[in-house]
Design a protein around this motif. Structure first.
Motif, short mmCIF file in Angstrom:
data_model
loop_
_atom_site.label_atom_id
_atom_site.label_comp_id
_atom_site.label_asym_id
_atom_site.label_seq_id
_atom_site.Cartn_x
_atom_site.Cartn_y
_atom_site.Cartn_z
N ASN A 113 20.25 -74.81 50.69
CA ASN A 113 19.28 -74.19 49.77
C ASN A 113 19.53 -74.70 48.36
OD1 ASN A 113 17.83 -72.42 51.34
ND2 ASN A 113 19.04 -70.61 50.81
N ASN A 189 12.50 -69.64 47.62
CA ASN A 189 13.80 -69.03 47.30
C ASN A 189 13.78 -68.39 45.91
OD1 ASN A 189 15.53 -71.62 49.11
ND2 ASN A 189 15.26 -69.50 49.70
N ILE A 192 11.89 -65.05 46.27
CA ILE A 192 12.40 -63.98 47.15
C ILE A 192 13.84 -63.57 46.85
CG2 ILE A 192 13.01 -63.41 49.55
CD1 ILE A 192 10.70 -65.15 50.51
N ASN A 193 14.74 -64.56 46.80
CA ASN A 193 16.16 -64.23 46.90
C ASN A 193 16.66 -63.28 45.82
OD1 ASN A 193 15.70 -66.19 48.82
ND2 ASN A 193 17.65 -67.23 48.53
N ASN A 203 14.22 -58.75 53.20
CA ASN A 203 13.06 -59.53 52.71
C ASN A 203 11.76 -58.76 52.86
OD1 ASN A 203 14.91 -61.54 52.32
ND2 ASN A 203 14.19 -62.87 53.97
N THR A 245 6.46 -66.09 54.39
CA THR A 245 7.92 -66.12 54.64
C THR A 245 8.47 -64.70 54.72
OG1 THR A 245 8.06 -68.22 53.49
CG2 THR A 245 10.13 -67.06 53.82
N SER A 254 18.41 -61.75 52.61
CA SER A 254 18.43 -63.13 52.10
C SER A 254 19.87 -63.59 51.89
CB SER A 254 17.67 -63.22 50.77
OG SER A 254 18.48 -62.74 49.72
N SER A 255 20.04 -64.91 51.81
CA SER A 255 21.38 -65.47 51.62
C SER A 255 22.00 -64.95 50.32
CB SER A 255 21.32 -66.99 51.63
OG SER A 255 20.27 -67.44 50.78
O1 PAF Z 1 17.78 -68.01 51.40
C1 PAF Z 1 17.28 -67.36 52.34
O2 PAF Z 1 17.76 -66.31 52.75
C2 PAF Z 1 16.05 -67.94 53.03
O3 PAF Z 1 15.82 -69.22 52.55
C3 PAF Z 1 14.80 -67.07 52.93
C4 PAF Z 1 13.58 -67.92 53.18
C5 PAF Z 1 14.67 -66.36 51.63
C6 PAF Z 1 14.78 -66.10 54.09
O4 PAF Z 1 15.79 -65.16 54.08
#
Ligand code: PAF
Length: 304
Positions: A113, A189, A192-193, A203, A245, A254-255
């Motif tokens: 990522n 990313n 969202i993240n 998410n 997504t 998310s990560s």
């Molecule tokens: O980083 C992440 O977790 C993923 O790329 C995503 C798309 C946000 C889904 O959890």
């Protein structure tokens, strides 16, 4: 990143894998199963030499060669093929540690990522850097136990290398516009993240949060402006891509959420941080991305 020159890759050269997290273990297991020599580089010595791989409830044990970073440093090893699966923020220190052992003509496949690729190109200017983007989902339940939870797709910015990858186990495809695809991933990313950390949620829960959705719209508008200024092709509106997504990863944490839970430094500098730097260079204002960046930085600083 150069992606067009022919790769100097060979079936007999082992793939060294830097970054023994979920993705590193998954790829080490599948490379080995596919009959490609693979060696997992670990920071500390692991207990045992088998990776336990689970997919669709079926588990198998795969013997994978391992070497520690200090063993690499003390050896005369000359790495010709390196798969980099470290988190973006760990990539430069990890590569610097083994730089003397990386052949000047080595091929590196970067699967992570965020945008660390410019920094890698500065550190390793003569090596061939190939970008990969994956939507495969994997997590570890112990050091060497990995679950292949979601079957996704891996796009690779070089056609030649694909024959040396485990394409019978993973959906691996050549992509002729990898830079634009990498930007779409960065955009998602960015959108969202950070917000999953700020609102402490999965998410999918962002979809029910009106305030969060309004912020996602602002983030996407800013990222669209930056991408347009860079003439990067945007296939579908970024807001739509983000909502899609969120729907297909609704149950995921998310990560970045997971990193924060473990009080680890996040990828924020290589996600919203990278976007903000590009925006600054182009004289574009990105206040919402700056806000997300500042919030996550503040959370990281509160760990101590
Ligand atoms: O980083 C992440 O977790 C993923 O790329 C995503 C798309 C946000 C889904 O959890």
């Amino acid at each position: 990143m150069p992606t067009t020159q022919a790769t100097a890759i060979d079936h007999n050269n082992p793939w060294y894998i830097l970054g023994a997290g979920a993705m590193g273990c998954l790829w080490a297991a599948y490379l080995t199963l596919a009959g490609f020599p693979a060696v997992l580089i670990t920071r500390t010595k692991r207990n045992g030499s088998n990776i336990q791989l689970t997919k669709n409830g079926h588990s198998q044990s795969i013997t994978v060669k391992q070497i520690t970073v200090s063993e690499v440093q003390q050896s005369a090893l000359n790495i010709k093929q390196l798969l980099v699966t470290t988190k973006a923020q760990q990539t430069l220190p990890a590569l610097t540690d083994i730089k003397p052992n990386i052949d000047k003509q080595a091929t590196l496949l970067i699967l992570q990522n965020g945008m660390a690729s410019k920094d890698i190109a500065k550190l390793l200017p003569s090596q061939q850097l190939i970008t990969g983007i994956t939507t495969d989902g994997a997590y570890r339940t112990s050091e060497l136990t990995v679950v292949h939870a979601g079957e996704g797709e891996t796009l690779i910015g070089d056609r030649h290398i694909i024959q040396y990858l485990p394409k019978q186990f993973l959906s691996i495809k050549y992509c002729d516009d990898i830079d634009s695809r990498q930007w779409q991933k960065l955009a998602i990313n960015c959108a969202i993240n950070g917000l999953t950390v700020i609102y402490q949620c999965r998410n999918g829960e962002l979809l029910d949060n009106e305030k969060a959705m309004a912020r996602i719209q602002l983030l996407c508008d800013e990222i669209t402006t930056v991408m347009q200024a860079l003439a990067i092709d945007i296939q579908n509106p970024l807001f739509e891509q983000t909502v899609h997504t969120l729907n297909i990863t609704a149950n995921n944490f998310s990560s970045m959420y997971q990193d924060c839970k473990q009080q680890q430094t996040t990828e924020i500098d290589f996600i919203n941080g990278y976007l903000c730097n590009e925006a600054k260079r182009l004289n574009i204002s990105c206040p919402e991305n700056q806000r997300v960046l500042a919030s996550i930085k503040q959370i990281e600083q509160s760990y101590a």
